[in-house]
Design an enzyme around this catalytic site. Structure first.
Site, PDB file in Angstrom:
ATOM      1  N   SER A 145     -67.849  71.011-106.278  1.00 28.37           N
ATOM      2  CA  SER A 145     -68.846  72.069-106.959  1.00 28.37           C
ATOM      3  C   SER A 145     -68.172  72.909-107.018  1.00 28.37           C
ATOM      4  O   SER A 145     -66.846  73.340-106.746  1.00 28.37           O
ATOM      5  CB  SER A 145     -69.564  72.078-105.074  1.00 28.37           C
ATOM      6  OG  SER A 145     -70.691  73.278-106.056  1.00 28.37           O
ATOM      7  N   TYR A 158     -72.955  75.948 -97.761  1.00 28.07           N
ATOM      8  CA  TYR A 158     -72.949  74.558 -99.279  1.00 28.07           C
ATOM      9  C   TYR A 158     -71.467  75.437 -99.705  1.00 28.07           C
ATOM     10  O   TYR A 158     -70.338  74.621 -99.529  1.00 28.07           O
ATOM     11  CB  TYR A 158     -73.466  75.052 -99.850  1.00 28.07           C
ATOM     12  CG  TYR A 158     -73.684  74.041-100.850  1.00 28.07           C
ATOM     13  CD1 TYR A 158     -74.004  72.886-100.419  1.00 28.07           C
ATOM     14  CD2 TYR A 158     -73.173  74.195-102.371  1.00 28.07           C
ATOM     15  CE1 TYR A 158     -73.833  71.630-102.098  1.00 28.07           C
ATOM     16  CE2 TYR A 158     -72.982  73.452-103.340  1.00 28.07           C
ATOM     17  CZ  TYR A 158     -73.497  71.908-103.545  1.00 28.07           C
ATOM     18  OH  TYR A 158     -73.285  70.775-103.873  1.00 28.07           O
TER      19      TYR A 158
HETATM   20  N1  LIG Z   1     -76.408  68.624-108.523  1.00 27.80           N
HETATM   21  C1  LIG Z   1     -75.963  68.883-108.805  1.00 27.80           C
HETATM   22  O1  LIG Z   1     -75.495  70.504-109.553  1.00 27.80           O
HETATM   23  C2  LIG Z   1     -74.283  69.352-108.039  1.00 27.80           C
HETATM   24  C3  LIG Z   1     -73.331  70.819-108.270  1.00 27.80           C
HETATM   25  C4  LIG Z   1     -72.139  70.450-107.722  1.00 27.80           C
HETATM   26  C5  LIG Z   1     -72.055  69.677-107.164  1.00 27.80           C
HETATM   27  N2  LIG Z   1     -73.121  68.325-106.500  1.00 27.80           N
HETATM   28  C6  LIG Z   1     -72.485  68.201-105.457  1.00 27.80           C
HETATM   29  O2  LIG Z   1     -72.889  65.900-105.908  1.00 27.80           O
HETATM   30  C7  LIG Z   1     -73.610  64.775-105.564  1.00 27.80           C
HETATM   31  C8  LIG Z   1     -74.518  64.341-105.548  1.00 27.80           C
HETATM   32  O3  LIG Z   1     -75.452  65.387-105.878  1.00 27.80           O
HETATM   33  P1  LIG Z   1     -77.307  64.903-106.118  1.00 27.80           P
HETATM   34  O4  LIG Z   1     -77.486  66.040-106.874  1.00 27.80           O
HETATM   35  O5  LIG Z   1     -77.343  63.411-106.383  1.00 27.80           O
HETATM   36  O6  LIG Z   1     -78.063  65.127-104.979  1.00 27.80           O
HETATM   37  P2  LIG Z   1     -79.419  64.696-105.357  1.00 27.80           P
HETATM   38  O7  LIG Z   1     -80.203  64.363-105.500  1.00 27.80           O
HETATM   39  O8  LIG Z   1     -80.504  65.711-104.173  1.00 27.80           O
HETATM   40  O9  LIG Z   1     -78.912  63.225-103.824  1.00 27.80           O
HETATM   41  C9  LIG Z   1     -78.199  63.810-102.401  1.00 27.80           C
HETATM   42  C10 LIG Z   1     -78.603  62.240-101.756  1.00 27.80           C
HETATM   43  O10 LIG Z   1     -77.506  61.894-100.737  1.00 27.80           O
HETATM   44  C11 LIG Z   1     -78.242  61.074 -99.743  1.00 27.80           C
HETATM   45  N3  LIG Z   1     -77.945  61.513 -98.450  1.00 27.80           N
HETATM   46  C12 LIG Z   1     -78.800  63.350 -98.079  1.00 27.80           C
HETATM   47  N4  LIG Z   1     -78.655  63.279 -96.593  1.00 27.80           N
HETATM   48  C13 LIG Z   1     -78.330  61.610 -95.834  1.00 27.80           C
HETATM   49  C14 LIG Z   1     -78.285  61.125 -95.392  1.00 27.80           C
HETATM   50  N5  LIG Z   1     -78.039  62.398 -93.587  1.00 27.80           N
HETATM   51  N6  LIG Z   1     -77.361  60.121 -94.616  1.00 27.80           N
HETATM   52  C15 LIG Z   1     -77.378  59.475 -95.719  1.00 27.80           C
HETATM   53  N7  LIG Z   1     -77.587  60.008 -97.277  1.00 27.80           N
HETATM   54  C16 LIG Z   1     -78.015  61.539 -97.138  1.00 27.80           C
HETATM   55  C17 LIG Z   1     -79.842  60.740-100.314  1.00 27.80           C
HETATM   56  O11 LIG Z   1     -80.164  60.047 -99.829  1.00 27.80           O
HETATM   57  P3  LIG Z   1     -81.742  59.649 -99.016  1.00 27.80           P
HETATM   58  O12 LIG Z   1     -82.443  59.602-100.867  1.00 27.80           O
HETATM   59  O13 LIG Z   1     -82.315  59.306 -98.275  1.00 27.80           O
HETATM   60  O14 LIG Z   1     -82.511  61.321 -99.217  1.00 27.80           O
HETATM   61  C18 LIG Z   1     -79.423  61.478-102.084  1.00 27.80           C
HETATM   62  O15 LIG Z   1     -78.849  59.949-102.512  1.00 27.80           O
HETATM   63  C19 LIG Z   1     -73.107  66.435-104.164  1.00 27.80           C
HETATM   64  O16 LIG Z   1     -72.290  65.264-102.827  1.00 27.80           O
HETATM   65  C20 LIG Z   1     -73.746  67.563-104.642  1.00 27.80           C
HETATM   66  O17 LIG Z   1     -73.256  68.364-103.335  1.00 27.80           O
HETATM   67  C21 LIG Z   1     -73.928  68.004-107.385  1.00 27.80           C
END
Ligand SMILES: NC(=O)c1ccc[n+]([C@@H]2O[C@H](COP(=O)([O-])OP(=O)(O)OC[C@H]3O[C@@H](n4cnc5c(N)ncnc54)[C@H](OP(=O)(O)O)[C@@H]3O)[C@@H](O)[C@H]2O)c1
Length: 253
Positions: A145, A158
């Protein structure tokens, strides 16, 4: 340039966070590039991604894996190998966010964020390494991140977890590069997913964020397709311990 560099035919990829957002887009991209998919997800009844992968002509299995359940986490990679006979690619895309001022930050939120974002990434990497190191090949992609670099505000757990993911990736890369196992991170900038609903809906914060992004817009989950295929394929065979930002230019500013 040879298209074969980016082909994943015959490879098996395991992906967490594959039900939505960035992880979902990455899973589809790997399947489009030819890989068979093991979807590590907590809700087996969510079958839409599996169906999309199968419609691309790839094999796909859902492996039940609630990242809050350490026994399911430890069993996930052995289950992938049991189903497919191999594991070639691991993508740790799942992640959660909890926001609160540091003085009020609940201990249970700290534990959950550190467990899901960092400890399960470590366990899944370690489990995958047990197969990839002896087979002398493998690709691991972790999700870091901007908060691997910056501290953020109201997100101490985080920031600590994502700093940890970056360092863990380098530590594993230092041990496993000699075995032709590539361990790298993708560093998303501000991406329009459910994780950021609160920021997107806050007009002032949204404007502050957009004003600072050189590309001028939030990123999309689809923006990760190319980088994920690159880091999962032979095109990145000499790329080790790298942090590949997909951030619209944020870090360079
Ligand atoms: N979006 C951003 O701006 C951003 C920025 C920096 C880094 N990131 C990183 O990029 C990655 C993807 O982020 P995203 O924005 O795509 O996230 P997101 O849309 O919130 O999706 C989160 C995913 O994690 C899964 N998850 C959460 N808790 C879980 C659990 N207990 N067991 C199994 N699966 C679980 C969710 O599954 P469910 O559908 O079952 O909830 C979902 O598939 C993450 O590591 C995030 O920290 C994102």
């Amino acid at each position: 340039m040879s298209q074969n560099l980016f082909q994943l035919n015959g490879k098996v990829a395991a992906v967490t966070g594959c039900t939505r957002g960035i992880g979902r887009s990455v899973a589809i991209a790997l399947a489009e590039a030819g890989a068979d998919l093991a979807l590590l997800q907590r809700s087996p009844e969510k079958t839409d991604v599996k169906e999309e992968v199968e419609n691309l002509g790839r094999r796909c299995e859902i492996i039940q894996c609630d990242l809050n359940n350490i026994e399911e986490v430890k069993g996930a990679i052995p289950a992938v190998v049991e189903h497919f006979g191999q594991i070639d690619i691991l993508v740790n895309a799942a992640g959660i966010q909890r926001r609160s001022p540091a003085v009020d930050f609940p201990e249970e939120d700290w534990d959950e964020v550190l467990n899901i974002n960092l400890k399960t990434t470590w366990i899944l990497c370690q489990q995958a390494g047990k197969y990839m190191v002896p087979q002398k090949s493998g690709k691991i992609i972790n999700f870091a991140s901007l908060l691997s670099y910056q501290g953020g505000i109201n997100v101490p757990a985080y920031a600590a977890s994502k700093g940890g993911v970056s360092q863990l990736t380098k530590a594993l890369s230092n041990e496993w590069a000699q075995h032709h196992v590539n361990v790298n991170t993708i560093v998303p900038g501000y991406i329009a997913t459910e994780m950021n609903t609160a920021l997107i809906n806050d007009d002032n914060r949204n404007k502050q964020i957009l004003d600072r992004i050189p590309a001028g817009d939030w990123g999309k989950p689809e923006d990760f397709k190319g980088t994920a295929v690159f880091l999962a394929s032979n095109a990145s065979d000499y790329v080790h311990g790298h942090q590949l930002a997909v951030d619209g230019g944020w870090l360079g500013r």
